[in-house]
Design a protein around this motif. Structure first.
Motif, PDB file in Angstrom:
ATOM      1  N   GLU A   1       0.848  -1.193   0.000  1.00 25.64           N
ATOM      2  CA  GLU A   1       0.000   0.000   0.000  1.00 25.64           C
ATOM      3  C   GLU A   1       0.880   1.238   0.000  1.00 25.64           C
ATOM      4  OE1 GLU A   1      -3.221   0.272   2.820  1.00 25.64           O
ATOM      5  OE2 GLU A   1      -3.195  -1.909   3.046  1.00 25.64           O
ATOM      6  N   PRO A   2       1.324   1.693  -1.187  1.00 26.51           N
ATOM      7  CA  PRO A   2       2.200   2.872  -1.226  1.00 26.51           C
ATOM      8  C   PRO A   2       1.516   4.100  -0.627  1.00 26.51           C
ATOM      9  CG  PRO A   2       2.157   1.752  -3.350  1.00 26.51           C
ATOM     10  CD  PRO A   2       1.081   1.132  -2.510  1.00 26.51           C
ATOM     11  N   PRO A   3       2.212   4.813   0.263  1.00 26.47           N
ATOM     12  CA  PRO A   3       1.634   6.021   0.860  1.00 26.47           C
ATOM     13  C   PRO A   3       1.642   7.180  -0.131  1.00 26.47           C
ATOM     14  CG  PRO A   3       3.824   5.611   1.717  1.00 26.47           C
ATOM     15  CD  PRO A   3       3.500   4.468   0.831  1.00 26.47           C
ATOM     16  N   ARG A   4       0.887   8.215   0.187  1.00 27.32           N
ATOM     17  CA  ARG A   4       0.876   9.427  -0.642  1.00 27.32           C
ATOM     18  C   ARG A   4       2.264  10.052  -0.636  1.00 27.32           C
ATOM     19  NH1 ARG A   4      -2.373  10.466   3.327  1.00 27.32           N
ATOM     20  NH2 ARG A   4      -1.379  12.448   3.735  1.00 27.32           N
ATOM     21  N   PRO A   5       2.690  10.698  -1.722  1.00 25.26           N
ATOM     22  CA  PRO A   5       4.019  11.319  -1.766  1.00 25.26           C
ATOM     23  C   PRO A   5       4.238  12.390  -0.692  1.00 25.26           C
ATOM     24  CG  PRO A   5       3.130  11.143  -3.974  1.00 25.26           C
ATOM     25  CD  PRO A   5       2.033  10.738  -3.031  1.00 25.26           C
ATOM     26  N   ALA A   6       3.189  13.044  -0.236  1.00 21.36           N
ATOM     27  CA  ALA A   6       3.336  14.101   0.768  1.00 21.36           C
ATOM     28  C   ALA A   6       3.390  13.548   2.192  1.00 21.36           C
ATOM     29  CB  ALA A   6       2.188  15.092   0.653  1.00 21.36           C
ATOM     30  N   GLU A   7       3.091  12.269   2.375  1.00 22.12           N
ATOM     31  CA  GLU A   7       3.024  11.687   3.715  1.00 22.12           C
ATOM     32  C   GLU A   7       4.415  11.353   4.248  1.00 22.12           C
ATOM     33  OE1 GLU A   7       1.177   7.788   6.003  1.00 22.12           O
ATOM     34  OE2 GLU A   7       0.551   8.224   3.965  1.00 22.12           O
ATOM     35  N   VAL A   8       4.733  11.864   5.428  1.00 19.49           N
ATOM     36  CA  VAL A   8       6.003  11.560   6.091  1.00 19.49           C
ATOM     37  C   VAL A   8       5.764  10.365   7.012  1.00 19.49           C
ATOM     38  CG1 VAL A   8       7.769  12.412   7.675  1.00 19.49           C
ATOM     39  CG2 VAL A   8       6.765  13.952   5.988  1.00 19.49           C
ATOM     40  N   PHE A   9       6.642   9.351   6.894  1.00 18.98           N
ATOM     41  CA  PHE A   9       6.509   8.165   7.736  1.00 18.98           C
ATOM     42  C   PHE A   9       7.893   7.588   7.988  1.00 18.98           C
ATOM     43  CE2 PHE A   9       6.412   6.658   3.434  1.00 18.98           C
ATOM     44  CZ  PHE A   9       7.071   5.440   3.443  1.00 18.98           C
TER      45      PHE A   9
END
Length: 149
Positions: A47-55
């Motif tokens: 489940e690739p995260p959104r590009p703006a999401e920091v994790f």
């Protein structure tokens, strides 16, 4: 007179409720950037995260994957045994960072590459972050250095 006291009391309760709701909203908005969720490489690929999401991502640095670029740029791959994610980092790596060892990075997943803003490495021979151990155990590749489970 009695009606005026009741009206004043209701006004105070409404103002207190609005102030409490506003304070909660402001605190939630301020903390939103400070919350970094942990993901294993398998979870990132699934489940690739959104590009703006920091994790945060964690796992083992894949053997033979460290490539040093211009200046302080470093490319490597992090794996949990089930999936591998390429990582780029510009900066100075921790002294204990090396292939086959545990690491946790903070950053964003953009165009199939994790762009790390911070890299953390183990602090002794046996330490590995709990999230990384759990992800490796889930994949069936974790080996306890002390012989236990």
């Amino acid at each position: 007179m009695r009606g005026l006291k009741k009206k004043r009391r209701i006004q105070i309760i409404v103002v207190a409720f609005v102030a409490l709701a506003s304070a909660t909203a402001i605190i939630g908005y301020a903390l939103q950037d400070g919350i970094n969720f942990f993901r294993s490489p398998s979870q990132v690929i699934a489940e690739p995260p959104r590009p703006a999401e920091v994790f945060r991502i964690g796992g083992l640095v894949e053997d033979g994957s460290i490539v040093r670029g211009q200046g302080e740029e470093v490319r490597f791959a992090v794996t949990d045994g089930g999936a591998t994610v390429p990582v780029t980092f510009v900066g100075i790596l921790p002294d204990l960072f090396e292939e086959g060892q545990g690491m946790v990075g903070t950053g964003r997943y953009v165009n199939g590459v994790f762009e790390a803003s911070e890299i953390l490495a183990k602090h002794d021979e046996t330490y590995m972050p709990k999230e990384v151990v759990d992800a490796l155990k889930e994949q069936g590749v974790y080996q306890d250095p002390e012989g236990g489970s």
